[in-house]
Design a protein around this motif. Sequence first.
Motif, PDB file in Angstrom:
ATOM      1  N   ARG A  54      47.088  47.971  40.923  1.00 35.93           N
ATOM      2  CA  ARG A  54      45.953  47.447  41.689  1.00 35.93           C
ATOM      3  C   ARG A  54      44.667  47.526  40.867  1.00 35.93           C
ATOM      4  O   ARG A  54      43.872  46.577  40.822  1.00 35.93           O
ATOM      5  N   LYS A  55      44.452  48.644  40.198  1.00 34.29           N
ATOM      6  CA  LYS A  55      43.258  48.817  39.370  1.00 34.29           C
ATOM      7  C   LYS A  55      43.248  47.819  38.217  1.00 34.29           C
ATOM      8  O   LYS A  55      42.198  47.253  37.871  1.00 34.29           O
ATOM      9  N   GLU A  58      42.258  44.349  39.565  1.00 33.78           N
ATOM     10  CA  GLU A  58      40.826  44.257  39.856  1.00 33.78           C
ATOM     11  C   GLU A  58      40.015  44.143  38.567  1.00 33.78           C
ATOM     12  O   GLU A  58      39.021  43.413  38.509  1.00 33.78           O
ATOM     13  N   HIS A  61      40.348  40.582  37.235  1.00 36.23           N
ATOM     14  CA  HIS A  61      39.574  39.641  38.045  1.00 36.23           C
ATOM     15  C   HIS A  61      38.080  39.808  37.801  1.00 36.23           C
ATOM     16  O   HIS A  61      37.335  38.816  37.745  1.00 36.23           O
ATOM     17  N   TRP A  67      42.681  34.694  40.585  1.00 38.70           N
ATOM     18  CA  TRP A  67      43.920  35.246  41.142  1.00 38.70           C
ATOM     19  C   TRP A  67      45.089  34.297  40.911  1.00 38.70           C
ATOM     20  O   TRP A  67      46.210  34.735  40.636  1.00 38.70           O
ATOM     21  N   ARG A  85      46.045  43.963  47.453  1.00 40.81           N
ATOM     22  CA  ARG A  85      44.614  44.231  47.325  1.00 40.81           C
ATOM     23  C   ARG A  85      43.902  44.475  48.641  1.00 40.81           C
ATOM     24  O   ARG A  85      43.003  45.312  48.717  1.00 40.81           O
TER      25      ARG A  85
END
Length: 293
Positions: A54-55, A58, A61, A67, A85
Amino acid sequence: MKTVTFEHGTVTGYKYRGCKCLACCNAYAAYQRTRNRKRAYGTWQPLVDAAPARKHLEALHARGMAWEQIARVSGVPVTELRRLRIPMGSHQPPERIRRERAQLLLAVEFDVAPTTPKALVPSVGTARRVQGLRAIGWPLPVLTERSGLSRHALTGAMRQAMVQETTRTAVVELYDDLKDQDPRRHGVPDESTRKAITWAARSGWAAPNCWLSSDIDDPDAKPGPPEGRRYSSPSAGDRRQAIVDDTAELASQGCTREVIAVRLGVSWEAVQRAHSRAGVRIPPILSSGSVAA
């Protein structure tokens, strides 16, 4: 566009890349045997912590990858990225995900090239570039004309969190062309330049010479003190040629000698000297100075 490569003889190759070579088939068969054995002993743990993946997403992005682009490169559907997310209804983002999915996501490397021209990217760098040009005197109508973008697109880039890739690209090109140019040398009236500078100062916008090229797209970076001159210093030859070219353009628009001198920010005698030293005749229509403004 970059793609994630995989090694043959792996479960990822068989299960997620659709490879049916002998090596990948054997790897998947071995995986199945191991899974069945661990299930029998109660030691099967196919899930891993979702936080690193997840990190990583992010971070990609935030640097500018859309995405849709991440989904295309990783092979993981956009819907799964969304579930990872943000909450979906009453369901919170998962704390654990399948090991294979985590490996695919962590293998994605940053690539600034979007999948489509309309892909959405963070607007921070685009906004700073528009603001920087305003801070050195470029009026919004001139930026609109030179960039080919609408006024709505430019103002929206300073208000919205995301912009289309086509907008970002156009603004980057515009910024690179004008970031050290004095608008008045390009025919922008003094009053328009002053208004743009005043508006930017009141808004707290930083000029281009306050940004390092490596920081302007970084959402965590802050502008520093001005470095160097706000405008580039053209050579004497460049200045003369600019006066000659601008005089011809303004004369074709019907401007008088007095108006041209004001627009160029020099005296009419300086205009005459520039033409003389450049070996170019002053446009005949200006010889009497009787052309209407």
